[in-house]
Design a protein around this motif. Structure first.
Motif, PDB file in Angstrom:
ATOM      1  N   SER A 254     -24.257 -19.690   0.393  1.00 49.22           N
ATOM      2  CA  SER A 254     -24.455 -20.759   1.369  1.00 49.22           C
ATOM      3  C   SER A 254     -25.392 -20.278   2.465  1.00 49.22           C
ATOM      4  O   SER A 254     -25.528 -19.079   2.720  1.00 49.22           O
ATOM      5  CB  SER A 254     -23.129 -21.227   1.966  1.00 49.22           C
ATOM      6  OG  SER A 254     -22.548 -20.208   2.745  1.00 49.22           O
ATOM      7  N   ILE A 255     -26.037 -21.242   3.087  1.00 49.26           N
ATOM      8  CA  ILE A 255     -26.916 -20.999   4.219  1.00 49.26           C
ATOM      9  C   ILE A 255     -26.566 -22.053   5.255  1.00 49.26           C
ATOM     10  O   ILE A 255     -26.295 -23.211   4.910  1.00 49.26           O
ATOM     11  CB  ILE A 255     -28.403 -21.062   3.776  1.00 49.26           C
ATOM     12  CG1 ILE A 255     -29.332 -20.645   4.901  1.00 49.26           C
ATOM     13  CG2 ILE A 255     -28.775 -22.412   3.217  1.00 49.26           C
ATOM     14  CD1 ILE A 255     -30.765 -20.397   4.449  1.00 49.26           C
ATOM     15  N   ASN A 256     -26.505 -21.656   6.533  1.00 48.64           N
ATOM     16  CA  ASN A 256     -26.060 -22.567   7.574  1.00 48.64           C
ATOM     17  C   ASN A 256     -27.007 -22.503   8.766  1.00 48.64           C
ATOM     18  O   ASN A 256     -27.108 -21.465   9.421  1.00 48.64           O
ATOM     19  CB  ASN A 256     -24.629 -22.230   7.993  1.00 48.64           C
ATOM     20  CG  ASN A 256     -24.052 -23.235   8.969  1.00 48.64           C
ATOM     21  OD1 ASN A 256     -24.467 -24.382   8.995  1.00 48.64           O
ATOM     22  ND2 ASN A 256     -23.110 -22.793   9.765  1.00 48.64           N
ATOM     23  N   SER A 257     -27.706 -23.584   9.022  1.00 43.00           N
ATOM     24  CA  SER A 257     -28.603 -23.726  10.179  1.00 43.00           C
ATOM     25  C   SER A 257     -29.603 -22.586  10.302  1.00 43.00           C
ATOM     26  O   SER A 257     -29.790 -22.019  11.373  1.00 43.00           O
ATOM     27  CB  SER A 257     -27.790 -23.856  11.471  1.00 43.00           C
ATOM     28  OG  SER A 257     -26.969 -24.986  11.427  1.00 43.00           O
ATOM     29  N   SER A 258     -30.257 -22.265   9.196  1.00 41.15           N
ATOM     30  CA  SER A 258     -31.233 -21.178   9.193  1.00 41.15           C
ATOM     31  C   SER A 258     -32.653 -21.727   9.294  1.00 41.15           C
ATOM     32  O   SER A 258     -33.026 -22.664   8.592  1.00 41.15           O
ATOM     33  CB  SER A 258     -31.105 -20.335   7.924  1.00 41.15           C
ATOM     34  OG  SER A 258     -29.889 -19.632   7.950  1.00 41.15           O
ATOM     35  N   GLN A 259     -33.425 -21.112  10.168  1.00 36.83           N
ATOM     36  CA  GLN A 259     -34.818 -21.510  10.394  1.00 36.83           C
ATOM     37  C   GLN A 259     -35.702 -20.809   9.372  1.00 36.83           C
ATOM     38  O   GLN A 259     -35.705 -19.594   9.276  1.00 36.83           O
ATOM     39  CB  GLN A 259     -35.218 -21.114  11.810  1.00 36.83           C
ATOM     40  CG  GLN A 259     -36.603 -21.503  12.205  1.00 36.83           C
ATOM     41  CD  GLN A 259     -36.882 -21.162  13.657  1.00 36.83           C
ATOM     42  OE1 GLN A 259     -36.026 -21.316  14.516  1.00 36.83           O
ATOM     43  NE2 GLN A 259     -38.072 -20.699  13.917  1.00 36.83           N
ATOM     44  N   VAL A 260     -36.454 -21.599   8.606  1.00 38.58           N
ATOM     45  CA  VAL A 260     -37.337 -21.070   7.568  1.00 38.58           C
ATOM     46  C   VAL A 260     -38.764 -21.441   7.932  1.00 38.58           C
ATOM     47  O   VAL A 260     -39.098 -22.628   8.044  1.00 38.58           O
ATOM     48  CB  VAL A 260     -36.969 -21.650   6.184  1.00 38.58           C
ATOM     49  CG1 VAL A 260     -37.914 -21.134   5.119  1.00 38.58           C
ATOM     50  CG2 VAL A 260     -35.519 -21.334   5.843  1.00 38.58           C
ATOM     51  N   ALA A 261     -39.619 -20.432   8.129  1.00 37.19           N
ATOM     52  CA  ALA A 261     -41.012 -20.676   8.509  1.00 37.19           C
ATOM     53  C   ALA A 261     -41.819 -21.141   7.298  1.00 37.19           C
ATOM     54  O   ALA A 261     -41.735 -20.564   6.223  1.00 37.19           O
ATOM     55  CB  ALA A 261     -41.620 -19.411   9.098  1.00 37.19           C
ATOM     56  N   ILE A 262     -42.611 -22.203   7.503  1.00 36.32           N
ATOM     57  CA  ILE A 262     -43.533 -22.684   6.491  1.00 36.32           C
ATOM     58  C   ILE A 262     -44.931 -22.145   6.804  1.00 36.32           C
ATOM     59  O   ILE A 262     -45.642 -21.684   5.921  1.00 36.32           O
ATOM     60  CB  ILE A 262     -43.552 -24.224   6.445  1.00 36.32           C
ATOM     61  CG1 ILE A 262     -42.144 -24.773   6.221  1.00 36.32           C
ATOM     62  CG2 ILE A 262     -44.517 -24.725   5.392  1.00 36.32           C
ATOM     63  CD1 ILE A 262     -41.484 -24.343   4.943  1.00 36.32           C
ATOM     64  N   THR A 263     -45.326 -22.225   8.063  1.00 39.45           N
ATOM     65  CA  THR A 263     -46.553 -21.607   8.578  1.00 39.45           C
ATOM     66  C   THR A 263     -46.184 -20.942   9.896  1.00 39.45           C
ATOM     67  O   THR A 263     -45.013 -20.944  10.295  1.00 39.45           O
ATOM     68  CB  THR A 263     -47.672 -22.651   8.824  1.00 39.45           C
ATOM     69  OG1 THR A 263     -47.263 -23.508   9.900  1.00 39.45           O
ATOM     70  CG2 THR A 263     -47.963 -23.469   7.583  1.00 39.45           C
ATOM     71  N   ASP A 264     -47.179 -20.402  10.599  1.00 37.96           N
ATOM     72  CA  ASP A 264     -46.909 -19.750  11.882  1.00 37.96           C
ATOM     73  C   ASP A 264     -46.263 -20.689  12.897  1.00 37.96           C
ATOM     74  O   ASP A 264     -45.487 -20.259  13.737  1.00 37.96           O
ATOM     75  CB  ASP A 264     -48.188 -19.170  12.482  1.00 37.96           C
ATOM     76  CG  ASP A 264     -48.682 -17.953  11.727  1.00 37.96           C
ATOM     77  OD1 ASP A 264     -47.881 -17.376  10.954  1.00 37.96           O
ATOM     78  OD2 ASP A 264     -49.856 -17.575  11.914  1.00 37.96           O
ATOM     79  N   LYS A 265     -46.601 -21.984  12.828  1.00 37.00           N
ATOM     80  CA  LYS A 265     -46.104 -22.931  13.830  1.00 37.00           C
ATOM     81  C   LYS A 265     -45.276 -24.063  13.230  1.00 37.00           C
ATOM     82  O   LYS A 265     -44.964 -25.022  13.907  1.00 37.00           O
ATOM     83  CB  LYS A 265     -47.285 -23.512  14.607  1.00 37.00           C
ATOM     84  CG  LYS A 265     -48.046 -22.465  15.400  1.00 37.00           C
ATOM     85  CD  LYS A 265     -49.169 -23.096  16.175  1.00 37.00           C
ATOM     86  CE  LYS A 265     -49.903 -22.035  16.974  1.00 37.00           C
ATOM     87  NZ  LYS A 265     -50.964 -22.610  17.784  1.00 37.00           N
ATOM     88  N   THR A 266     -44.938 -23.960  11.960  1.00 36.46           N
ATOM     89  CA  THR A 266     -44.175 -25.015  11.298  1.00 36.46           C
ATOM     90  C   THR A 266     -42.949 -24.402  10.631  1.00 36.46           C
ATOM     91  O   THR A 266     -43.057 -23.416   9.922  1.00 36.46           O
ATOM     92  CB  THR A 266     -45.046 -25.719  10.230  1.00 36.46           C
ATOM     93  OG1 THR A 266     -46.224 -26.210  10.845  1.00 36.46           O
ATOM     94  CG2 THR A 266     -44.292 -26.861   9.589  1.00 36.46           C
TER      95      THR A 266
END
Length: 131
Positions: free
Chosen positions: A84-96
């Motif tokens: 499971s993963i909970n409220s994790s921020q995953v970067a798509i680009t440097d600012k996204t």
């Protein structure tokens, strides 16, 4: 990381037991945004069975966890893993980036293994995505 192992011989039979415990481990992979932080795990193996009793950590300001077992068997291992993963921020680009939560299971005794689960997109932030 702390590990202990026991090899027993009874008559002409051998048996093996191992326990590995880790805590406060950080893992960064080149060219993959972010890092796994504060990883804790407990892995127990006996004979052909490997049990992931606990895996916890942080990724992108959120948490990850997993458990399950794998039976080492030829030609394919028998797999039963949950994560499971909970409220994790995953970067798509440097600012996204995305903030996601979800769960998954991986099961089976031969290829193809069955992957099942779900994912919730909590947030999508595209600061200056068009500049």
């Amino acid at each position: 990381v702390d590990a202990s192992s026991i090899l027993l011989r009874e008559r002409d039979e051998f048996s093996f037991h191992s326990e590995t415990i880790g805590s406060d481990i950080d893992l960064k992979i080149d060219k993959v945004p972010g890092a796994l932080r504060n990883i804790e795990f407990k892995l127990v193996s006996e004979g052909q069975d490997v049990l992931l009793e606990k895996l916890k950590g942080s990724y992108g300001k959120g948490t990850i966890s997993a458990d399950g077992n794998v039976k080492i068997k030829l030609p394919f291992p028998v797999v039963n893993l949950n994560g499971s993963i909970n409220s994790s921020q995953v970067a798509i680009t440097d600012k996204t980036y995305l903030v996601i939560s979800g769960n998954a299971t991986l099961k089976g005794d031969s290829l193809p293994y069955l992957l099942d689960g779900g994912c919730l997109l909590d947030t999508f932030d595209a600061d200056d995505a068009l500049s």
